[in-house]
Design a protein around this motif. Sequence first.
Motif, mmCIF file in Angstrom:
data_model
loop_
_atom_site.group_PDB
_atom_site.id
_atom_site.type_symbol
_atom_site.label_atom_id
_atom_site.label_comp_id
_atom_site.label_asym_id
_atom_site.label_seq_id
_atom_site.Cartn_x
_atom_site.Cartn_y
_atom_site.Cartn_z
ATOM 1 N N VAL A 144 -6.004 12.407 -42.361
ATOM 2 C CA VAL A 144 -6.943 11.306 -42.161
ATOM 3 C C VAL A 144 -6.200 9.982 -42.260
ATOM 4 O O VAL A 144 -5.351 9.804 -43.145
ATOM 5 N N HIS A 203 -7.029 5.778 -42.504
ATOM 6 C CA HIS A 203 -8.076 4.779 -42.662
ATOM 7 C C HIS A 203 -7.687 3.533 -41.894
ATOM 8 O O HIS A 203 -6.505 3.293 -41.613
ATOM 9 N N LEU A 248 -13.411 9.453 -37.603
ATOM 10 C CA LEU A 248 -13.557 10.341 -38.756
ATOM 11 C C LEU A 248 -14.997 10.804 -38.943
ATOM 12 O O LEU A 248 -15.241 11.972 -39.230
ATOM 13 N N HIS A 288 -17.127 13.014 -34.421
ATOM 14 C CA HIS A 288 -16.137 13.691 -33.577
ATOM 15 C C HIS A 288 -16.490 13.617 -32.092
ATOM 16 O O HIS A 288 -15.685 14.013 -31.244
ATOM 17 N N HIS A 298 -11.780 20.970 -40.209
ATOM 18 C CA HIS A 298 -12.541 19.716 -40.190
ATOM 19 C C HIS A 298 -13.741 19.815 -39.257
ATOM 20 O O HIS A 298 -14.372 18.803 -38.960
ATOM 21 N N ASP A 304 -11.368 4.439 -39.015
ATOM 22 C CA ASP A 304 -11.051 5.648 -39.773
ATOM 23 C C ASP A 304 -10.954 6.826 -38.808
ATOM 24 O O ASP A 304 -11.862 7.032 -37.982
ATOM 25 N N LEU A 338 -9.625 11.030 -37.887
ATOM 26 C CA LEU A 338 -9.103 12.374 -38.141
ATOM 27 C C LEU A 338 -8.060 12.648 -37.063
ATOM 28 O O LEU A 338 -8.363 12.537 -35.869
#
Length: 206
Positions: A25, A27, A50, A53, A132, A177, A179
Amino acid sequence: MSASSIEAAAASGVRIPPQSGTSFVLHRGDVLRIVDPCGEQVADLYAFALEDHACALSSGRSLDYAGKLFLSVGDRLYANDSSVLFTIVADTVGRHDFTLTPCSQEMFERLYGVTEHHPSCFENLVTALRGHGVRPEQIGTTFNVFMHVAFDESGRIDVRCPLSRAGDSVELRAERDLLCGLTACSAENSNNGTLKPIDFEILRAG
Ligand SMILES: [Zn+2]
């Protein structure tokens, strides 16, 4: 945010072994530094917002808005909803690909006649992101760091040896943020015949 406010804290870097991948992850404000430790090795990067999706990295948006095929310092990587996911803030190579999908089992079968299982960036991204909640079909065209793809005037695509040398790097600042999934590419033809690791570190925003 100035460079000096970025804390090179988080990290001791992390090594992604050859033909594998990982997820992490970022930020907003963090800088992802991707390093080619040995030279001539591609790393595939994909990312999602994040918390949503459905918002995912988009090659088409990014190339369209940049008005060019090859992105480097100052260029942005956009999502399918046109929000900015990354800004490229440093780049010692200047040649990456954002047109080809991550290498996959099907690609090895179609292009190279492989009949056995072959490790691939797609499989490694699926594995790294599954925990995730990411489904395989949500993974689109990756930003192929250090990948050297050339196009001739007829439009023919030529995958060449990466221009990166040992220690070369790219830095991408997260603009929200994220992923992320990141691989050390598994395709012999994209990596001058030898499959090597990729290093990365996350420079956390203040
Ligand atoms: Zn690959």
